[in-house]
Design a protein around this motif. Structure first.
Motif, short mmCIF file in Angstrom:
data_model
loop_
_atom_site.label_atom_id
_atom_site.label_comp_id
_atom_site.label_asym_id
_atom_site.label_seq_id
_atom_site.Cartn_x
_atom_site.Cartn_y
_atom_site.Cartn_z
N PRO A 64 17.63 43.52 61.31
CA PRO A 64 19.02 44.45 60.56
C PRO A 64 19.07 43.58 59.68
O PRO A 64 19.80 44.61 59.34
N GLN A 65 18.87 43.32 58.71
CA GLN A 65 18.42 42.98 57.34
C GLN A 65 18.18 43.96 56.74
O GLN A 65 17.90 44.95 55.59
N LEU A 66 17.08 44.77 57.56
CA LEU A 66 16.38 45.59 57.03
C LEU A 66 16.91 47.15 57.63
O LEU A 66 17.17 48.48 56.38
N ALA A 67 17.72 47.29 58.78
CA ALA A 67 18.45 48.61 58.36
C ALA A 67 20.07 48.22 57.28
O ALA A 67 19.86 49.62 57.44
N ALA A 93 18.42 52.57 61.09
CA ALA A 93 19.35 51.55 60.47
C ALA A 93 20.13 52.07 61.61
O ALA A 93 19.85 50.63 62.59
N ALA A 94 20.50 53.30 61.96
CA ALA A 94 21.13 53.31 63.79
C ALA A 94 20.22 52.20 64.87
O ALA A 94 20.76 51.70 65.96
N ASP A 95 18.84 53.33 64.85
CA ASP A 95 17.51 52.93 65.82
C ASP A 95 17.92 50.98 65.85
O ASP A 95 17.27 50.18 66.98
N ILE A 96 17.19 50.55 64.51
CA ILE A 96 17.35 48.87 64.59
C ILE A 96 18.67 48.28 65.02
O ILE A 96 18.50 47.61 65.73
N TYR A 97 19.15 48.65 64.91
CA TYR A 97 21.11 48.00 65.62
C TYR A 97 20.84 47.93 66.41
O TYR A 97 21.78 47.26 67.09
#
Length: 132
Positions: A64-67, A93-97
């Motif tokens: 999430p920090q990457l997102a 980012a949404a995909d990671i979240y």
């Protein structure tokens, strides 16, 4: 003054933790956001990209920090009118979240909203009426 404070924090963390530590990279992102607020977008972009690359190495491709870093870069691209690049960063980012927090989490929904807004701006910029 704020910029100098962020630079000092970055220097200390780099000396103590190393340049590739997630906390150091977070300080790098803070400095980039400060520069962005000051309108120094090219400098901010360089630092955001450096932080993004470092976080991917330090934390992996699904953290999430990457997102969060992707969203910061998306905001910078949006400020520059680089809508497609902004959309891509927000969607990544949404995909990671979604994976980390689920589809109903505020971070997921915000990134999806930002991606949709950037997509709409892209479409508007590319429409014949926009060029006329």
């Amino acid at each position: 003054e704020a910029e100098q404070m962020y630079r000092t924090a970055l220097e200390v963390k780099t000396a103590v933790l190393g340049a590739g530590h997630a906390s150091t990279l977070s300080s790098l992102t803070n400095l980039a956001n400060c520069l962005m607020a000051l309108g120094r977008l090219a400098e901010a972009e360089t630092l955001h990209l450096q932080a993004l690359q470092g976080l991917q190495s330090a934390l992996g491709p699904a953290h999430p920090q990457l997102a969060d870093a992707m969203c910061n870069l998306g905001l910078l691209y949006r400020a520059q009118g680089r809508w497609e690049e902004a959309r891509d960063r927000f969607q990544s980012a949404a995909d990671i979240y979604v994976t980390a927090f689920g589809p109903e989490h505020n971070s997921t929904l915000d990134a999806q909203r930002q991606a949709a807004a950037a997509a709409a701006a892209t479409a508007a910029a590319e429409s014949p009426a926009a060029s006329g």
